[in-house]
Design a protein around this motif. Sequence first.
Motif, mmCIF file in Angstrom:
data_model
loop_
_atom_site.group_PDB
_atom_site.id
_atom_site.type_symbol
_atom_site.label_atom_id
_atom_site.label_comp_id
_atom_site.label_asym_id
_atom_site.label_seq_id
_atom_site.Cartn_x
_atom_site.Cartn_y
_atom_site.Cartn_z
ATOM 1 N N SER B 113 -99.576 47.216 -20.659
ATOM 2 C CA SER B 113 -100.432 47.801 -19.624
ATOM 3 C C SER B 113 -101.905 47.537 -19.918
ATOM 4 O O SER B 113 -102.788 48.043 -19.217
ATOM 5 N N SER B 309 -100.586 47.494 -14.167
ATOM 6 C CA SER B 309 -99.979 46.899 -15.365
ATOM 7 C C SER B 309 -99.094 47.935 -16.036
ATOM 8 O O SER B 309 -99.435 49.119 -16.077
ATOM 9 N N THR B 310 -97.965 47.468 -16.550
ATOM 10 C CA THR B 310 -96.960 48.393 -17.069
ATOM 11 C C THR B 310 -96.686 48.111 -18.542
ATOM 12 O O THR B 310 -96.552 46.951 -18.938
ATOM 13 N N ALA B 329 -98.064 53.198 -17.121
ATOM 14 C CA ALA B 329 -98.591 52.291 -16.102
ATOM 15 C C ALA B 329 -99.943 52.811 -15.636
ATOM 16 O O ALA B 329 -100.087 54.004 -15.355
#
Lengths: 154, 338
Positions: B113, B309-310, B329
Amino acid sequence: MEKKLEKQLSEEFKNMVDKNNPQSSIIKDCIFAFVIGGLICDIGQFFMNLFLSFGIPEDNVGFYVATVMVFLGAFLTGLGIYDNVAKYAGAGTIVPITGFANSIVSPAMEFKREGYILGVGARMFIIAGPVLVYGISSSVIVGIIYYFIKYFVK
Amino acid sequence: MAVKKLGIQTVKLMNPPSILETATITGSKEGEGPLGQYFDVVLSDDLYGEESWEKAESKMTREAVKLAINKANLHPDNIDYMFSGDLLNQIISSSFAARELQIPFFGLYGACSTMTESLSLSSMIIDGGYADYVIAATSSHFASAERQYRFPLEYGGQRPPTSQWTVTGAGAALLSSSGSGPYITYVTTGRVMDFGVKDANNMGAAMAPAAADTILRHFKDTGFNPAYYDLIITGDLGKVGKELAVELVKKGGYDISNIYTDCGVEIFDLTEQDVHSGASGCGCSAVVFCGYLYKQLKEGNFNRILLISTGALLSPTSSQQGESIPGIAHAVAIERSV
């Protein structure tokens, strides 16, 4: 998400994951493993016949074949070929002794950059180590059982 | 009083920072993928002329940052802060890059992330009036990640269909208090979510709840609905995680399916490039955003996007000790005009 929804979804989630998960094709994997694993055995058999024809006694020929197969596994690992075949073969390349060679040579190559002592030396058996530990331990146990059975059943 | 705070987890940037320039460096496999033409540098040698994968990855971060600064005709001395992180133990790619760059440095760890984590913090530090130029960067490298998290490269193992391929790539974005956009307008910071997935070969599933939670929270906090955006894109859920995220968001009351995709699905050709469920790694959303998405925003093909973004916050130790995989996230909204 709100607490109530979160609780509900976390309970449902396992089912959702199971439903969505793509599965490996077991039949395809088994066929590849059988064919490629079988080919490796054929190569082993070829060398066995070859050594026997040289007049090497049957009791010792296994050592000769194992040496050649370990060399081949290590060599193909070094050339970067073994893992590409294993991608398809799966158990077919892991189970034979060539797979054992691969599991020792690949970390030795990978960790060379950390030096010969703490890299190659320390990490070489990172995958094969458990096989050795439990293989040797169980052979000792089997040996002891065998000894007593032979002792009493005469 | 936190005047810029919106709802529970979101910040509305009052002086939205502009993304002046971006730079991307990727490995050869990423260059062969469908987005290859959008990357600034595609390496032919993934070792990048170095002795080790770790050194190569650090060089990728360093060179991507330098390139972004050069494109804006600036010098590292002009940059107030650099926010960066990566996957390697003790984030050595980032800190060793910062050693050369000599930009005041905040090291981050948010697993994959990190791109939006660094963009979030960079935006807030600019909006707060603490800086004029800030770098947000991150990187990952297939080979350095494999040796740390999985097996040696030459080990002959099979990957399950849920597994993902770590992107070799570094992305850097240069944010400024002035500029003509695209702008970062909202930041929604994620919570750590864990729905009990333990399979380290199925990180998409492990991260999907965090992605869904942050998306839902973003809508609740801002009052927007999916139609506000041209594109909603998660970092590296892959094919498996992407489907789960859509389903979870739907159960939360929003249908995003027609404007939603995942960087990990877009960067590789899933049928041709042997990557199973798609891509992963910090570099995945970094190069897709800094390469493809940034250029699409610049050209006006997208006006508003939500990038999430994870990250899977596991370590080999936590997996071996039987822990499940927590996910996180972070979302940033990027808009062409404000």
